[in-house]
Write a protein that holds these residues in place. Sequence first.
Motif, PDB file in Angstrom:
ATOM      1  N   LEU A  62       9.368  71.513  89.765  1.00 27.99           N
ATOM      2  CA  LEU A  62      10.695  71.761  89.206  1.00 27.99           C
ATOM      3  C   LEU A  62      11.339  72.906  89.971  1.00 27.99           C
ATOM      4  O   LEU A  62      10.779  73.999  90.054  1.00 27.99           O
ATOM      5  N   ARG A  63      12.495  72.651  90.569  1.00 30.86           N
ATOM      6  CA  ARG A  63      13.340  73.719  91.104  1.00 30.86           C
ATOM      7  C   ARG A  63      14.427  73.985  90.075  1.00 30.86           C
ATOM      8  O   ARG A  63      15.013  73.046  89.528  1.00 30.86           O
ATOM      9  N   PHE A  64      14.735  75.261  89.828  1.00 26.69           N
ATOM     10  CA  PHE A  64      15.652  75.589  88.745  1.00 26.69           C
ATOM     11  C   PHE A  64      16.506  76.806  89.085  1.00 26.69           C
ATOM     12  O   PHE A  64      16.099  77.675  89.866  1.00 26.69           O
ATOM     13  N   SER A  65      17.689  76.826  88.488  1.00 22.27           N
ATOM     14  CA  SER A  65      18.605  77.944  88.679  1.00 22.27           C
ATOM     15  C   SER A  65      19.500  78.060  87.456  1.00 22.27           C
ATOM     16  O   SER A  65      20.083  77.063  87.014  1.00 22.27           O
ATOM     17  N   LEU A  66      19.595  79.258  86.897  1.00 22.14           N
ATOM     18  CA  LEU A  66      20.454  79.523  85.751  1.00 22.14           C
ATOM     19  C   LEU A  66      21.235  80.803  85.991  1.00 22.14           C
ATOM     20  O   LEU A  66      20.656  81.836  86.329  1.00 22.14           O
ATOM     21  N   THR A  67      22.552  80.729  85.819  1.00 19.10           N
ATOM     22  CA  THR A  67      23.404  81.917  85.858  1.00 19.10           C
ATOM     23  C   THR A  67      24.199  81.973  84.566  1.00 19.10           C
ATOM     24  O   THR A  67      24.858  80.996  84.195  1.00 19.10           O
ATOM     25  N   GLN A  68      24.135  83.112  83.888  1.00 15.72           N
ATOM     26  CA  GLN A  68      24.877  83.306  82.650  1.00 15.72           C
ATOM     27  C   GLN A  68      25.806  84.494  82.785  1.00 15.72           C
ATOM     28  O   GLN A  68      25.422  85.536  83.339  1.00 15.72           O
ATOM     29  N   THR A  69      27.021  84.342  82.266  1.00 14.09           N
ATOM     30  CA  THR A  69      27.943  85.467  82.169  1.00 14.09           C
ATOM     31  C   THR A  69      28.323  85.672  80.710  1.00 14.09           C
ATOM     32  O   THR A  69      28.450  84.720  79.947  1.00 14.09           O
ATOM     33  N   THR A  70      28.497  86.937  80.331  1.00 14.65           N
ATOM     34  CA  THR A  70      28.947  87.296  78.990  1.00 14.65           C
ATOM     35  C   THR A  70      30.160  88.197  79.128  1.00 14.65           C
ATOM     36  O   THR A  70      30.089  89.215  79.822  1.00 14.65           O
ATOM     37  N   GLN A  71      31.238  87.787  78.528  1.00 11.71           N
ATOM     38  CA  GLN A  71      32.513  88.515  78.650  1.00 11.71           C
ATOM     39  C   GLN A  71      32.892  88.725  80.113  1.00 11.71           C
ATOM     40  O   GLN A  71      33.427  89.761  80.505  1.00 11.71           O
ATOM     41  N   GLY A  72      32.598  87.719  80.945  1.00 13.47           N
ATOM     42  CA  GLY A  72      33.008  87.735  82.342  1.00 13.47           C
ATOM     43  C   GLY A  72      32.061  88.439  83.292  1.00 13.47           C
ATOM     44  O   GLY A  72      32.244  88.385  84.509  1.00 13.47           O
ATOM     45  N   ALA A  73      31.011  89.097  82.781  1.00 12.17           N
ATOM     46  CA  ALA A  73      30.055  89.812  83.636  1.00 12.17           C
ATOM     47  C   ALA A  73      28.721  89.076  83.634  1.00 12.17           C
ATOM     48  O   ALA A  73      28.281  88.563  82.597  1.00 12.17           O
ATOM     49  N   VAL A  74      28.066  89.026  84.791  1.00 15.17           N
ATOM     50  CA  VAL A  74      26.775  88.353  84.881  1.00 15.17           C
ATOM     51  C   VAL A  74      25.756  89.075  84.005  1.00 15.17           C
ATOM     52  O   VAL A  74      25.536  90.281  84.156  1.00 15.17           O
ATOM     53  N   SER A  75      25.143  88.344  83.078  1.00 16.42           N
ATOM     54  CA  SER A  75      24.176  88.933  82.162  1.00 16.42           C
ATOM     55  C   SER A  75      22.755  88.432  82.393  1.00 16.42           C
ATOM     56  O   SER A  75      21.794  89.046  81.934  1.00 16.42           O
ATOM     57  N   GLN A  76      22.614  87.322  83.131  1.00 17.42           N
ATOM     58  CA  GLN A  76      21.269  86.802  83.389  1.00 17.42           C
ATOM     59  C   GLN A  76      21.303  85.867  84.593  1.00 17.42           C
ATOM     60  O   GLN A  76      22.213  85.053  84.734  1.00 17.42           O
ATOM     61  N   ARG A  77      20.284  86.010  85.430  1.00 19.99           N
ATOM     62  CA  ARG A  77      20.045  85.059  86.513  1.00 19.99           C
ATOM     63  C   ARG A  77      18.558  84.749  86.550  1.00 19.99           C
ATOM     64  O   ARG A  77      17.722  85.648  86.536  1.00 19.99           O
TER      65      ARG A  77
END
Length: 287
Positions: A120-135
Amino acid sequence: MQATRRLSLLAAFCCLALPAAAQQPAPITAGPRAGVSAEALGAGIARMLPHRAAYRLDLGEARGSGITAVRGAMVFDVADACEGWATRQRMTMTVVDREGQEIETVSDYATYEAKDNSSLRFSLTQTTQGAVSQRVSGEAALQPDGSGTVRFSEPAGQEETLPAGTLLPMRHTVLAVEAARAGQRLLAAPLFDGTSAEGAQDTTTVIPSWTQPSGTPRFPLMSGAASGHMRIAFFERGAGGNGASQPEYEVGLRYYDNGIADEIVMDFGEFSVTGQALELSPLPGGC
């Protein structure tokens, strides 16, 4: 809140049927089967269809959490890449509290999963209120018994060991549907989806019933398909999914036997979010 991991798990639960078997390579039956026969696993893999599903997200139950509204949308794509599945999920969700404060979370989650449950190759990017909060990103390599290793590029240099029996997201979907079709009421296995750097989670899937098709479905791709509701509980690895501990969260779905999930409930404990399919269409793919 840990909503991103929970919402990202939906990529494991929304799949359809593939084109005619004559256009496909021989079914891949290697890897953990969780009590499902090799023949049923091969048939289930052959039923997965490249598709796009669009969902509306709303508040289910608040349970005294102070949350008064949830609004959002999610689009999930799964493409057949012959020996693997390529998926992408894009989600936007805004949570409103009783003071009127709004918190917006946006996530973009993509995977490539080998059909034999080997990688499994995987990628997740999360932003909260416009700022990156998790990668989170990396690659998992699994042995035929499901054991293996995850090597993360984000967080850089981190590694996690996967226990024997580990299922990847699409393999879990296939086995849940095939277990339901065979009349099984329980599927328990560790699951790794790449939405967290914590490694695999223990899961227990409860399947109360399975119903034969009746009436006219909302979407043509559901025509003639049996269906059933499932509830998947997620536990911290090693905490024990045997009823002695409380799950970290739960996801309820109505699955059709071709893999469609048109109704979703994500239960985070303090509140729940419902998802209703608004659009469902096939995508080109196959060998």
